[in-house]
Structures are given as C-alpha cells and as structure tokens.
Design a protein around this motif. Sequence first.
Motif, PDB file in Angstrom:
ATOM      1  N   ILE A 241      -7.952   8.494  -2.397  1.00 58.93           N
ATOM      2  CA  ILE A 241      -8.685   7.369  -2.728  1.00 58.93           C
ATOM      3  C   ILE A 241      -8.248   6.536  -3.912  1.00 58.93           C
ATOM      4  N   TYR A 242      -7.876   7.356  -5.049  1.00 60.61           N
ATOM      5  CA  TYR A 242      -7.649   6.606  -6.209  1.00 60.61           C
ATOM      6  C   TYR A 242      -6.269   7.001  -6.841  1.00 60.61           C
ATOM      7  N   THR A 243      -5.312   7.392  -5.538  1.00 66.86           N
ATOM      8  CA  THR A 243      -3.945   7.538  -5.934  1.00 66.86           C
ATOM      9  C   THR A 243      -2.907   6.775  -5.006  1.00 66.86           C
ATOM     10  N   ASN A 244      -3.522   6.658  -3.567  1.00 64.60           N
ATOM     11  CA  ASN A 244      -2.840   5.774  -2.453  1.00 64.60           C
ATOM     12  C   ASN A 244      -3.097   4.971  -2.019  1.00 64.60           C
ATOM     13  N   ILE A 245      -4.596   4.572  -2.155  1.00 65.92           N
ATOM     14  CA  ILE A 245      -5.305   3.444  -1.457  1.00 65.92           C
ATOM     15  C   ILE A 245      -4.985   1.998  -2.066  1.00 65.92           C
ATOM     16  N   ASN A 246      -4.138   2.081  -3.126  1.00 65.64           N
ATOM     17  CA  ASN A 246      -4.012   0.989  -3.666  1.00 65.64           C
ATOM     18  C   ASN A 246      -3.168  -0.014  -2.852  1.00 65.64           C
ATOM     19  N   LYS A 247      -2.333   0.692  -2.093  1.00 61.54           N
ATOM     20  CA  LYS A 247      -1.450  -0.371  -1.237  1.00 61.54           C
ATOM     21  C   LYS A 247      -2.250  -0.948  -0.212  1.00 61.54           C
ATOM     22  N   LEU A 248      -3.319  -0.370   0.443  1.00 69.21           N
ATOM     23  CA  LEU A 248      -4.280  -1.025   1.166  1.00 69.21           C
ATOM     24  C   LEU A 248      -5.157  -2.081   0.573  1.00 69.21           C
ATOM     25  N   LEU A 249      -5.415  -1.943  -0.830  1.00 68.96           N
ATOM     26  CA  LEU A 249      -6.180  -2.873  -1.435  1.00 68.96           C
ATOM     27  C   LEU A 249      -5.196  -4.062  -1.711  1.00 68.96           C
ATOM     28  N   ILE A 339       2.451   1.012 -16.783  1.00 68.87           N
ATOM     29  CA  ILE A 339       1.127   1.379 -16.518  1.00 68.87           C
ATOM     30  C   ILE A 339       1.021   2.381 -15.452  1.00 68.87           C
ATOM     31  N   MET A 340       1.756   2.573 -14.643  1.00 69.44           N
ATOM     32  CA  MET A 340       2.123   3.738 -13.597  1.00 69.44           C
ATOM     33  C   MET A 340       2.598   4.967 -14.393  1.00 69.44           C
ATOM     34  N   LEU A 341       3.543   4.703 -15.198  1.00 71.03           N
ATOM     35  CA  LEU A 341       4.144   5.646 -16.069  1.00 71.03           C
ATOM     36  C   LEU A 341       3.062   6.487 -17.007  1.00 71.03           C
ATOM     37  N   ILE A 342       2.285   5.875 -17.576  1.00 68.18           N
ATOM     38  CA  ILE A 342       1.400   6.423 -18.476  1.00 68.18           C
ATOM     39  C   ILE A 342       0.293   7.227 -17.780  1.00 68.18           C
ATOM     40  N   SER A 343      -0.087   6.963 -16.356  1.00 66.94           N
ATOM     41  CA  SER A 343      -1.020   7.522 -15.582  1.00 66.94           C
ATOM     42  C   SER A 343      -0.348   8.612 -14.769  1.00 66.94           C
ATOM     43  N   PHE A 376     -15.720   8.505  -6.908  1.00 64.05           N
ATOM     44  CA  PHE A 376     -16.893   7.609  -6.910  1.00 64.05           C
ATOM     45  C   PHE A 376     -16.721   6.583  -8.319  1.00 64.05           C
ATOM     46  N   PHE A 377     -16.074   7.266  -9.177  1.00 63.05           N
ATOM     47  CA  PHE A 377     -15.983   6.372 -10.356  1.00 63.05           C
ATOM     48  C   PHE A 377     -14.720   5.352 -10.148  1.00 63.05           C
ATOM     49  N   PHE A 378     -13.825   5.657  -9.268  1.00 68.51           N
ATOM     50  CA  PHE A 378     -12.756   4.605  -9.162  1.00 68.51           C
ATOM     51  C   PHE A 378     -13.270   3.675  -8.182  1.00 68.51           C
ATOM     52  N   VAL A 379     -14.098   3.972  -7.104  1.00 66.46           N
ATOM     53  CA  VAL A 379     -14.586   3.080  -6.222  1.00 66.46           C
ATOM     54  C   VAL A 379     -15.540   2.053  -6.878  1.00 66.46           C
ATOM     55  N   GLY A 380     -16.339   2.680  -8.013  1.00 71.94           N
ATOM     56  CA  GLY A 380     -17.278   1.978  -8.877  1.00 71.94           C
ATOM     57  C   GLY A 380     -16.633   0.830  -9.561  1.00 71.94           C
ATOM     58  N   LEU A 381     -15.302   1.092 -10.030  1.00 68.76           N
ATOM     59  CA  LEU A 381     -14.437   0.243 -10.768  1.00 68.76           C
ATOM     60  C   LEU A 381     -14.052  -0.936  -9.855  1.00 68.76           C
ATOM     61  N   ILE A 396      -5.489  -3.414 -10.531  1.00 67.82           N
ATOM     62  CA  ILE A 396      -5.442  -2.271  -9.723  1.00 67.82           C
ATOM     63  C   ILE A 396      -4.735  -1.106 -10.225  1.00 67.82           C
ATOM     64  N   VAL A 397      -3.671  -1.222 -10.835  1.00 66.85           N
ATOM     65  CA  VAL A 397      -2.729   0.001 -11.567  1.00 66.85           C
ATOM     66  C   VAL A 397      -3.826   0.406 -12.637  1.00 66.85           C
ATOM     67  N   ILE A 398      -4.297  -0.466 -13.674  1.00 68.17           N
ATOM     68  CA  ILE A 398      -5.181  -0.180 -14.660  1.00 68.17           C
ATOM     69  C   ILE A 398      -6.142   0.642 -14.326  1.00 68.17           C
ATOM     70  N   LEU A 399      -7.105   0.461 -12.949  1.00 70.82           N
ATOM     71  CA  LEU A 399      -8.104   1.301 -12.552  1.00 70.82           C
ATOM     72  C   LEU A 399      -7.380   2.851 -12.338  1.00 70.82           C
ATOM     73  N   ASN A 400      -6.247   2.952 -11.796  1.00 75.58           N
ATOM     74  CA  ASN A 400      -5.802   4.250 -11.774  1.00 75.58           C
ATOM     75  C   ASN A 400      -5.501   5.031 -12.937  1.00 75.58           C
ATOM     76  N   LEU A 401      -5.135   4.296 -14.045  1.00 75.33           N
ATOM     77  CA  LEU A 401      -5.032   5.062 -15.201  1.00 75.33           C
ATOM     78  C   LEU A 401      -6.439   5.303 -15.849  1.00 75.33           C
ATOM     79  N   LEU A 402      -7.326   4.401 -15.735  1.00 76.89           N
ATOM     80  CA  LEU A 402      -8.781   4.639 -16.196  1.00 76.89           C
ATOM     81  C   LEU A 402      -9.323   5.989 -15.488  1.00 76.89           C
ATOM     82  N   THR A 403      -9.114   6.200 -14.034  1.00 73.61           N
ATOM     83  CA  THR A 403      -9.372   7.089 -13.199  1.00 73.61           C
ATOM     84  C   THR A 403      -8.669   8.387 -13.689  1.00 73.61           C
ATOM     85  N   GLU A 404      -7.448   8.451 -14.039  1.00 74.64           N
ATOM     86  CA  GLU A 404      -6.900   9.734 -14.296  1.00 74.64           C
ATOM     87  C   GLU A 404      -7.304  10.401 -15.808  1.00 74.64           C
ATOM     88  N   LEU A 405      -7.607   9.236 -16.285  1.00 78.89           N
ATOM     89  CA  LEU A 405      -8.174   9.681 -17.718  1.00 78.89           C
ATOM     90  C   LEU A 405      -9.721  10.188 -17.758  1.00 78.89           C
TER      91      LEU A 405
END
Length: 425
Positions: A241-249, A339-343, A376-381, A396-405
């Motif tokens: 949900i928080y790693t690969n759903i981005n393409k769908l979004l 951004i993806m590299l930091i994540s 749930f945290f990711f979906v909330g974002l 969208i990629v910043i959301l991934n970074l925040l979720t990994e943190l």
Amino acid sequence: MNIYKCFQRYKYKIFNNRILLTNFSYLAILQIFIMLSPLITYPYLIRVVGLELNGVVVFAQSISTYLSLIINFGFNIYGVRQVALYKEDQVELNRIISTIYTNKFIIWFFLLLGWLLLISKLQFFSQYYWAYFYSFFITFNELLFPVWLFQGLERMKYITIINVLVRSLFIILIFFVIKEKIDYYYVPLLNAIGALIAGLLSFWIVFVKLGFKYIIPSYSAMIFYVKEGFPLFISSVSIQIYTNINKLLVGGFLGMEDVSIYDFCEKIVSLVRMPVSIIYQTIFPKVSREKELVFVNKMMIIVFFINIILCSIIILLTPTIMNFVLGNVLRSGIIVILIMLISTIIAGINIFLGGCRLVAWGYSNTYSKIVIFNSFFFVGLIFCIYILDFISLYTIVILNLLTELFALYLYYTQNRKIGLLMSSK
C-alpha cells in the motif's frame, strides 16, 4: 605467522558460509540482469508506443502485482521458513509443497473469474481490455514459480537460471513483435507467456529433477496454512500500500504519461534496492534457523554503507540515463529520484528491523501490526493531500519518505522492547 593465521581465519569463514556466498552470487547475477533488462527495452517502447500507452501497460501490470499478492497470501514468507526448517525431511517437504500449491491454485482460479467480470463491466478497464486481460496472466509467475521453495532449500541457482533464460527471450521478442503503437498490448502478453514458461520449467525442476511428489493435502492442513500465512499476507498487502500503490495513484489522479515517468524513476532507484533484496533473500533462511543478532547487525551495517555509495553514483548518473531512455532530462524526474533514494536508504534499515528480526524470531503478528499501522498512516497522508488538493509526483513520493521514517520509529521501538536490537553475548 600472523598473516598465515589471518588467511586461515578468513578461509574458514568463507568455507563455513560457502552456501550463502553461492546463493548471493546467483541472486546478484539475477538482480543485475533484472535491473539492466528494462533499460534495454524501455527506450524502444517509449519511442514506439509513447508515454501514454506505455503508462497504460505499467498501470495494468501494477494491478497484477496486487493480484499476485493475494495469490501469494503470505506463503512466500511462511513457505521459506517451513522449507528451511524441514529441508532434510522429504516427506514433510512433499506436504509443504503440495499444500501451498493447492491453496494458490484455488485463490488464483477465483481471482481470474472476478477479474474477467471486472474488466468487462467497468469502462475504465474495458477501453484497454486486452492490456488488462493479458496482464492478469503475469500472475502465472506467482502461481507456478516456487521462489519460496528454492529460497528455503538455499538453491538460488534455479531462480537465476530460469529467470535469465525467460527474460532474455522476452527482451528479444519485444524488438520483433512491437512495431507500432497498436502493438502495446503485446507487452503484457509476452510477459504472461514468459511467466508461464518459467512456471512450467520450475515444475519440471521441482517434480522431476528434485524428485518431490504431489500429495493431495488435507482440508485441515490447507486451513492451517491459510491461518499461518494470513498475518504475513496482511503485512505484504500493507507494505505494498505504501510502496507500490503510487503508480495507481499517479494513473488515477495525474495521467498515464506521469505513470511512465514515475515508473522510469522507480526503475532507476531499483539499482540501489538490488543489493538489499539479494542480501535479504540470501540470509533469511540462515537467520530463521540460527537467530544470530550479531550476524544480522553486521549485514545491516554493510547494506547501509552499500546504499550510501550506490545512491551517490545514481545521483551523478541520473541525467545521462534519463537522456538515453526518455530522450531528454526532466527536472521533475530528477527530484523524484532524489526523494526515492532517501526513502530507499531508510527502507533498507527497516527490512533488517522487520523481516530479519521480528519475522525470523517468530514475532510475525507484531510485524503485521506495525505494517498495518504504518499503512493506515500512509492512507491518512493520502487523504490529507487529496483534501488539500496537493497531489503531484513530488507529494506522492514524499509520502513514501514520511511513511518509511514512521516505520523506522515503530520497528526500532518494538525491537528495543523485545530485546532484538543487540546481542546479549
């Protein structure tokens, strides 16, 4: 004398870990090939079918990734652990193989019926019907190819040989079959044929070469495996949900051209993810059996520094690669990749705090709860940026970074609570 003793010590370590080194080598060859193959076909596909239709193909194949997760149902993790524990017991292995395959076939069949109904009734799918139809059959790879078995037996050469052969055939056919825009739907068709061939080859290896036998599993055994795999299934879905759903979004909110750009950026970043994937797949059976925290911590540190070095190289090479593949350098793409590299660096640490600790030590439920909470945290974002109308490639990629943190915080807290951060030895 000291030099001789040092040589003998390292010689012993290499010999003692020769299976790990062999498996690592095979997986390295496979991952390098997987990494380079899209860079061979991507420029050609972009120029022939265009960014939009290529985005349709990527979008359809992203959906098949989620369908594959349902077919997997956590068996790829639970199966590795079971095979690793009973690798010397042929009778028990026959039961494990038969039960997992039977469960997967049942799930796959009902998914097929539901998918055919969906793409026939909804206009969003029906306008590119054949792309979505053929993309479903890429799930043959999840259904037939027993990565969990080869990984548990620590025989990675089979995974490598089959995948390299099939993917090589796919690359060659792309240039012969795809000649104009209308041919775009042949891409998922060729992928599906490749998945079927790989699956049939693996069947031959499992039931002929390795001599395993199919035994009709009992109903109780099938239900037991479903129950054991369910927490891992929920974890896998939650991670996706928080790693690969981005393409769908991106496809749903921004358009198919942006899907192509995002997919390209993701493929570049996969160059960094490769070592983590190889090392994790190689050491997981060993960690599950031996449960040595010192070993896990050493590998985590090694992966961290490898990621730092590879990220630096990718940052330098990105403009050149982008110009070669897309025909120009996109400022938006460069920022997305950064951004993806930091994540990715943070995700590398999370793998060792999650899979190589909580799952390997038997805390699968704890692991699942963390991943679900993280989702749930990711979906909330996502909900927040949707309400505020801030949806873009960047957000969208910043959301991934925040979720990994956030995941890093949760994993660290739980490992510290359980006592899996440092060895007591």
